[in-house]
Scaffold this motif. Sequence first.
Motif, mmCIF file in Angstrom:
data_model
loop_
_atom_site.group_PDB
_atom_site.id
_atom_site.type_symbol
_atom_site.label_atom_id
_atom_site.label_comp_id
_atom_site.label_asym_id
_atom_site.label_seq_id
_atom_site.Cartn_x
_atom_site.Cartn_y
_atom_site.Cartn_z
ATOM 1 N N HIS A 114 10.416 38.948 36.671
ATOM 2 C CA HIS A 114 11.561 38.070 36.428
ATOM 3 C C HIS A 114 12.443 37.938 37.676
ATOM 4 C CE1 HIS A 114 15.019 36.267 34.434
ATOM 5 N NE2 HIS A 114 15.771 37.196 35.010
ATOM 6 N N TRP A 115 12.852 39.089 38.240
ATOM 7 C CA TRP A 115 13.826 39.041 39.340
ATOM 8 C C TRP A 115 13.183 38.569 40.632
ATOM 9 C CZ3 TRP A 115 18.840 38.914 38.479
ATOM 10 C CH2 TRP A 115 19.308 39.394 37.247
ATOM 11 N N TYR A 116 11.890 38.886 40.831
ATOM 12 C CA TYR A 116 11.187 38.383 42.011
ATOM 13 C C TYR A 116 11.062 36.855 41.925
ATOM 14 C CZ TYR A 116 7.264 37.537 45.227
ATOM 15 O OH TYR A 116 6.446 37.048 46.221
ATOM 16 N N GLY A 117 10.868 36.348 40.712
ATOM 17 C CA GLY A 117 10.804 34.896 40.505
ATOM 18 C C GLY A 117 12.103 34.247 40.967
ATOM 19 N N LEU A 118 13.221 34.847 40.615
ATOM 20 C CA LEU A 118 14.521 34.303 41.038
ATOM 21 C C LEU A 118 14.664 34.375 42.555
ATOM 22 C CD1 LEU A 118 16.948 35.760 38.360
ATOM 23 C CD2 LEU A 118 16.566 33.349 38.871
ATOM 24 N N PHE A 119 14.248 35.504 43.125
ATOM 25 C CA PHE A 119 14.315 35.686 44.586
ATOM 26 C C PHE A 119 13.536 34.559 45.284
ATOM 27 C CE2 PHE A 119 12.002 37.255 48.316
ATOM 28 C CZ PHE A 119 13.041 37.708 49.129
ATOM 29 N N CYS A 120 12.332 34.259 44.772
ATOM 30 C CA CYS A 120 11.492 33.243 45.409
ATOM 31 C C CYS A 120 12.061 31.838 45.208
ATOM 32 C CB CYS A 120 10.061 33.282 44.848
ATOM 33 S SG CYS A 120 9.197 34.768 45.324
ATOM 34 N N ASP A 121 12.769 31.637 44.105
ATOM 35 C CA ASP A 121 13.325 30.299 43.810
ATOM 36 C C ASP A 121 14.737 30.146 44.353
ATOM 37 O OD1 ASP A 121 11.014 29.808 42.551
ATOM 38 O OD2 ASP A 121 11.769 30.113 40.517
ATOM 39 N N ASP A 122 15.028 30.862 45.424
ATOM 40 C CA ASP A 122 16.359 30.764 46.038
ATOM 41 C C ASP A 122 17.475 31.173 45.093
ATOM 42 O OD1 ASP A 122 15.772 30.150 48.591
ATOM 43 O OD2 ASP A 122 15.633 27.988 48.226
ATOM 44 N N GLY A 123 17.163 32.103 44.216
ATOM 45 C CA GLY A 123 18.191 32.537 43.264
ATOM 46 C C GLY A 123 18.813 33.852 43.685
ATOM 47 N N PHE A 124 18.895 34.072 45.016
ATOM 48 C CA PHE A 124 19.398 35.384 45.436
ATOM 49 C C PHE A 124 20.850 35.608 45.018
ATOM 50 C CE2 PHE A 124 20.871 38.695 48.402
ATOM 51 C CZ PHE A 124 20.041 39.708 47.947
ATOM 52 N N ASP A 125 21.596 34.519 44.827
ATOM 53 C CA ASP A 125 22.993 34.679 44.362
ATOM 54 C C ASP A 125 23.025 35.370 43.007
ATOM 55 O OD1 ASP A 125 23.926 33.534 46.566
ATOM 56 O OD2 ASP A 125 24.535 31.626 45.652
ATOM 57 N N THR A 126 22.085 35.010 42.161
ATOM 58 C CA THR A 126 22.011 35.632 40.833
ATOM 59 C C THR A 126 21.642 37.110 40.975
ATOM 60 O OG1 THR A 126 21.162 33.523 40.081
ATOM 61 C CG2 THR A 126 21.026 35.330 38.519
#
Length: 290
Positions: free
Chosen positions: A201-213
Amino acid sequence: MDIFLETPTEKPLSVEAVRQGLQTRWLGRHSVLVFESLDSTNNRAKQMALQGAVEGTIVVAETQTDGRGRLGRSWISPQGAGLYFSIVLRPRTEPTRLPLLTLTAGVAVAAALHSLGVRPGLKWPNDILLSDKKVGGILTEGVFSGQKPEAVVLGIGLNVNTPQDGLPDSLQDLATSVRLHVGRPISRIRLLQAVLEKVEHWYGLFCDDGFDTVLRAWRQFDATTGRQVEVNLPQSRLVGTADGICSDGTLLVRDAAGTAHRILAGDIVRCRVKGGPAMPSLRSAPAGHA
Ligand code: BTN
């Protein structure tokens, strides 16, 4: 919480046990390897990455003879007591963003522990804490063929069912295990699955430019902000107040004069509540363990 308790019929770690009921889309779907013993799961995963292992390959060991931590430390890996595993990732990102991946993995592990009903903390850059004692760590390593970045290996170590006397004397105040914290034996298989699900889940966000989250979540688990810290830097030592992490993953520390220092690489070796007594439990564990 019950789903994480060890049952009398708990099976040893095996490929089937890890896969059964694992709710990931791709992580561990193609390749899971479980070994009785390895020098280091990171070493094996790095070899496999160079040989073309697909993203999401997982290497697990019941024990490691040469488990490694950050800054050349070793990771003591008693047989059957903890979780020692590495994940092959192939993020399409600059190698300079790798430190952010360590923070992302920290959030994933903390979130998995949180689903157990406990309140974990994170200590920059890679420590997972329970009651201010280290329970786990993350070792992120780039895999290169010559100069070309090929993959990233995310190594995760967790003290799960280690008893008090299983922790070395020198670490009694510094390290703990999930079992010691919760008071009951924990299912390593369920905890491993929960961590894998959260990493996906969190790696998916990291890859989708979701590092702010990711950053927001990291701050929720942050165990050091507002505390006085001593940080070992490559050439010196800095004393000040931890002021949280920045959007580039660096740690902000204000010295006594109020000057802000951005720490790119370093190690928090001592941490205490401002004006309060030193908290030895948050000292960085010496070479040898968590
Ligand atoms: C640290 O706290 O410095 C990081 C510890 C990381 C330990 C894990 S155990 C699985 C993987 N294999 C290793 O050799 N190290 C990591």
